[in-house]
Design a protein around this motif. Sequence first.
Motif, PDB file in Angstrom:
ATOM      1  N   LEU A 156       0.837  -1.185   0.000  1.00 31.77           N
ATOM      2  CA  LEU A 156       0.000   0.000   0.000  1.00 31.77           C
ATOM      3  C   LEU A 156       0.877   1.241   0.000  1.00 31.77           C
ATOM      4  CD1 LEU A 156      -2.526  -1.003   2.822  1.00 31.77           C
ATOM      5  CD2 LEU A 156      -2.817  -1.308   0.356  1.00 31.77           C
ATOM      6  N   ILE A 157       0.334   2.336  -0.511  1.00 30.65           N
ATOM      7  CA  ILE A 157       0.975   3.638  -0.401  1.00 30.65           C
ATOM      8  C   ILE A 157       0.095   4.523   0.469  1.00 30.65           C
ATOM      9  CG2 ILE A 157      -0.051   4.508  -2.567  1.00 30.65           C
ATOM     10  CD1 ILE A 157       2.553   6.164  -2.937  1.00 30.65           C
ATOM     11  N   ILE A 158       0.705   5.186   1.432  1.00 32.03           N
ATOM     12  CA  ILE A 158       0.011   6.099   2.330  1.00 32.03           C
ATOM     13  C   ILE A 158       0.576   7.484   2.039  1.00 32.03           C
ATOM     14  CG2 ILE A 158      -0.435   6.684   4.746  1.00 32.03           C
ATOM     15  CD1 ILE A 158       0.612   3.158   3.747  1.00 32.03           C
ATOM     16  N   TYR A 159      -0.284   8.469   1.775  1.00 34.96           N
ATOM     17  CA  TYR A 159       0.174   9.758   1.277  1.00 34.96           C
ATOM     18  C   TYR A 159      -0.833  10.833   1.667  1.00 34.96           C
ATOM     19  CZ  TYR A 159      -3.394   8.858  -2.262  1.00 34.96           C
ATOM     20  OH  TYR A 159      -4.593   8.591  -2.889  1.00 34.96           O
ATOM     21  N   HIS A 160      -0.498  12.100   1.416  1.00 33.41           N
ATOM     22  CA  HIS A 160      -1.477  13.161   1.622  1.00 33.41           C
ATOM     23  C   HIS A 160      -1.879  13.775   0.290  1.00 33.41           C
ATOM     24  CE1 HIS A 160       2.046  16.187   2.047  1.00 33.41           C
ATOM     25  NE2 HIS A 160       1.370  16.568   0.982  1.00 33.41           N
ATOM     26  N   ARG A 161      -3.054  14.418   0.298  1.00 37.48           N
ATOM     27  CA  ARG A 161      -3.576  15.043  -0.914  1.00 37.48           C
ATOM     28  C   ARG A 161      -4.589  16.117  -0.511  1.00 37.48           C
ATOM     29  NH1 ARG A 161      -7.273   9.721  -2.459  1.00 37.48           N
ATOM     30  NH2 ARG A 161      -9.225  10.445  -1.490  1.00 37.48           N
ATOM     31  N   TRP A 162      -4.922  16.981  -1.452  1.00 38.27           N
ATOM     32  CA  TRP A 162      -6.038  17.901  -1.311  1.00 38.27           C
ATOM     33  C   TRP A 162      -7.210  17.317  -2.097  1.00 38.27           C
ATOM     34  CZ3 TRP A 162      -1.268  20.351  -0.899  1.00 38.27           C
ATOM     35  CH2 TRP A 162      -1.165  21.397   0.027  1.00 38.27           C
ATOM     36  N   ASP A 163      -8.350  17.152  -1.464  1.00 39.39           N
ATOM     37  CA  ASP A 163      -9.532  16.637  -2.166  1.00 39.39           C
ATOM     38  C   ASP A 163     -10.350  17.808  -2.700  1.00 39.39           C
ATOM     39  OD1 ASP A 163      -8.759  14.088  -1.720  1.00 39.39           O
ATOM     40  OD2 ASP A 163     -10.249  13.619  -0.199  1.00 39.39           O
ATOM     41  N   GLN A 164      -9.951  18.271  -3.874  1.00 44.07           N
ATOM     42  CA  GLN A 164     -10.622  19.384  -4.532  1.00 44.07           C
ATOM     43  C   GLN A 164     -10.348  19.320  -6.021  1.00 44.07           C
ATOM     44  OE1 GLN A 164      -7.832  23.163  -3.790  1.00 44.07           O
ATOM     45  NE2 GLN A 164      -8.292  22.042  -1.907  1.00 44.07           N
TER      46      GLN A 164
END
Length: 334
Positions: free
Chosen positions: A278-286
């Motif tokens: 798995l890859i665990i990451y951050h993002r902006w949901d927009q």
Amino acid sequence: MTWRWEPWIASAIGVALVTAAAATARNPVFQGADPHAMMIDDEMWIFPTGGPGGSWAADRFGAFSSRDLRTWTSRGVILRRDQIRWIGDDGAKAHFLWAPGVATRDGKWYLYYSVGPQNPTPSRIGVAVADAPQGPYRDSGRPLVTGGRQANGQFEAIDPMAFVDPRSGKAYLYAGGSAGARLRVWELGRDMVSLAREVPVDQPPNFTEGAFMHERDGVYYLSYSHGHWDRPDYSVHYATARSPIGPWRYRGEILKSDASHQGPGHHSFVRTPAGDWLIIYHRWDQRSGTGPLKGERQVAIDRVRYGTDGSIAPIAMTDGDDAPMLPRIGRRRE
């Protein structure tokens, strides 16, 4: 991840990490950034910047864990800024903590972390030690790495990642960020809180920050973030090698913005008990735009698929129940 002082950040300083018993989520998992993830006793642990209840609590770190990737339990505050006695030695008016990385060796746990600002004083990397992953962590008493202008250019001492090579037993520290966009690697001392030597490495193409190392079937994968942390061009690229210090073979981009999610990056790779990745990451949901992106970043988890040649397939970002769960990843592989 590079920190920049903005008014919206100022309003978030001092927001405490939530200490409720549990929080339930799909994708995105919870609010936060820079997630360092690892499996501990068949449970996924995430050590982020910020976390549920208020990202950018830049004066402390917390940890969160889950057995199914649905229900997340807070492990509480593991290190506070006021426990780092050397933090004010640079004379800066304010200091911020971000981008933690965790490693374990010989029954001890090590928390590596970034201390800003980068300007006007150099950024620094510290390390703290604990007897359990949830702490409490005790700071080593001095910075491990200091940034600033070096003989061969600017170096931003941020985004530490420690990797213990399962083949050689050697431990390495990877660090570096936006100012100079330069990757540096050190072999750590056996105590994990000192540097044995710096290891010269080639600069991988498109490197900006957030290096991560993992090994699979004898192949070492150096992955990292490229682009601007608060713009849609933030993305994840990778290179491979036959050792944890290169030489690198650049393999391309594997995670980038799409119509609904922007600026994915600063990630970890984790192998599940079933043998899947798995890859665990951050993002902006927009939706897409030019940036700078505003609001809070979200931590997300998605599947990783490898080709027969060891390549990583482009990663599709998911939402809601399309996100992976630990019991459903697959059967255990021998």
